[in-house]
Design an enzyme around this catalytic site. Structure first.
Site, mmCIF file in Angstrom:
data_model
loop_
_atom_site.group_PDB
_atom_site.id
_atom_site.type_symbol
_atom_site.label_atom_id
_atom_site.label_comp_id
_atom_site.label_asym_id
_atom_site.label_seq_id
_atom_site.Cartn_x
_atom_site.Cartn_y
_atom_site.Cartn_z
ATOM 1 N N TYR A 52 0.829 -1.199 0.000
ATOM 2 C CA TYR A 52 0.000 0.000 0.000
ATOM 3 C C TYR A 52 0.868 1.256 0.000
ATOM 4 C CZ TYR A 52 -4.024 -2.989 1.161
ATOM 5 O OH TYR A 52 -5.014 -3.955 1.148
ATOM 6 N N SER A 215 -13.324 -3.648 0.079
ATOM 7 C CA SER A 215 -14.074 -2.815 -0.872
ATOM 8 C C SER A 215 -15.587 -2.944 -0.697
ATOM 9 C CB SER A 215 -13.672 -3.152 -2.311
ATOM 10 O OG SER A 215 -12.373 -2.721 -2.590
ATOM 11 N N PRO A 216 -16.104 -2.708 0.511
ATOM 12 C CA PRO A 216 -17.536 -2.875 0.755
ATOM 13 C C PRO A 216 -18.425 -1.815 0.103
ATOM 14 C CG PRO A 216 -16.470 -1.998 2.707
ATOM 15 C CD PRO A 216 -15.373 -2.353 1.755
ATOM 16 N N GLY A 220 -17.994 -4.125 -9.115
ATOM 17 C CA GLY A 220 -17.016 -4.627 -10.080
ATOM 18 C C GLY A 220 -15.666 -4.823 -9.419
ATOM 19 N N PHE A 221 -14.628 -4.674 -10.200
ATOM 20 C CA PHE A 221 -13.269 -4.794 -9.676
ATOM 21 C C PHE A 221 -12.625 -3.410 -9.724
ATOM 22 C CE2 PHE A 221 -8.700 -6.036 -10.005
ATOM 23 C CZ PHE A 221 -8.619 -6.750 -8.825
ATOM 24 N N GLU A 223 -14.214 -0.594 -10.010
ATOM 25 C CA GLU A 223 -14.830 0.246 -11.036
ATOM 26 C C GLU A 223 -15.399 1.532 -10.457
ATOM 27 O OE1 GLU A 223 -17.368 -1.825 -13.898
ATOM 28 O OE2 GLU A 223 -16.502 -3.706 -13.200
#
Length: 305
Positions: A52, A215-216, A220-221, A223
């Site tokens: 990160y 990513s709640p 998409g991935f 997006e």
């Protein structure tokens, strides 16, 4: 904030965790403010990864934490390793080297949970086991887990490890419900019935592994967010209605939807805005009804068989 038990109660964690992927461009002062806001809201679990911000996120967090006397012993720090520049690496030497780098950047003597970030096709479980045993015996790592792994990959590792896998971090949001869809559409000849993850949700529940939802708020991935997105008008209208009923910000509803699941899934929220974080944390005060949970699921475009 309500708490959950991880690793058979060895970790008493806030049910919402703060993800630190996006703090790399913040000042130390702003990172300190974000950490303090999290603590005020009852969050005691912080998620990192060595990649990160190219390590900058861990470094800034460590600097801010160092200035906050007496806080380290009150919180849980989790980090991940295994992703390198263009490939994955679960070799013994890389795991050991990565952990030493994270410890240095985080300015701490130990890490509460270490996750293997993404499956390495060339993994040699014996090497992982050796690295984990060295790290555990030295006190550098207290607990271990994985991220984005399916049940058989966990079984393979567990065959060699002396330590339990206690966490599996997976993508889950109200619009990304693959691990739930297949279980609802058993034996149906439709796309939603396809089991793409080896029944990982049921597997983790059976084996006492805490699922952490990354990513709640994303669809998409990576997006984008579905919040106030015209592509998801029906979902946003439903979230507005539910938020109004419980008198909470709409941002709290997608998290309350995840928290309603009996698997006690821990959402990893990645906001860097203290005000937004406070709004999200109100999810801990919401207990959706069964009908509300299903109505939100359907509003996201899912159909029940």
């Amino acid at each position: 904030m309500r708490t959950i038990e991880i690793a058979n109660g060895e970790i008493r964690s806030s049910e919402i965790a703060l993800g630190c992927m996006r703090i790399a461009d913040m000042s130390v002062k702003d990172v300190s403010k974000l950490i303090n806001t999290a603590l005020e809201e009852g969050i005691n679990f912080f998620d990192h990864a060595d990649i990160y911000g190219g390590g900058k996120s861990e470094e800034l967090f460590g600097t801010a934490l160092k200035e906050m006397k007496g806080v380290r012993e009150k919180i849980f720090i989790q980090t991940k390793c295994g992703i390198r520049d263009g490939y994955y690496d679960f070799s013994r030497d890389h795991i050991l080297e990565a952990v030493d780098g994270s410890l240095k950047r985080l300015k701490t003597d130990y890490i509460d949970v270490l996750l293997l970030h993404r499956p390495d096709a060339l993994v040699e479980p014996e090497e992982v086991a050796e690295a984990f045993s060295i790290l555990h015996a030295s006190g550098k790592i207290r607990n271990f887990g994985v991220s984005n792994h399916n049940p058989m990959q966990i079984e393979l590792l567990s065959q060699y490890l002396n330590q339990r896998i206690i966490v599996n971090q997976l993508q889950l949001s109200i619009t990304n419900t693959g691990m739930i869809d297949a279980g609802l559409n058993v034996n149906m000849q439709i796309d939603k019935s396809v089991d793409r993850d080896g029944s990982v949700l049921d597997y983790c529940r059976l084996n006492g592994i805490t699922i952490q939802a990354w990513s709640p708020f994303q669809y998409g991935f990576f997006e984008g967010t579905f919040l106030d997105n015209p592509k998801f008008k029906t979902l946003n209208d439903e979230m507005d209605k539910v938020a109004k009923k419980y008198d909470v910000p709409k941002d709290a509803i997608p998290i309350a939807w995840i928290l309603k699941h009996p698997a006690k899934i821990q959402p990893i929220v990645g906001t860097t805005n203290p005000k937004h974080l406070k709004e999200i944390c109100q999810a801990s005060n919401v207990n959706l009804t069964r009908k509300e949970w299903y109505d939100l699921y359907k509003a996201a475009g899912n159909k029940l068989p």
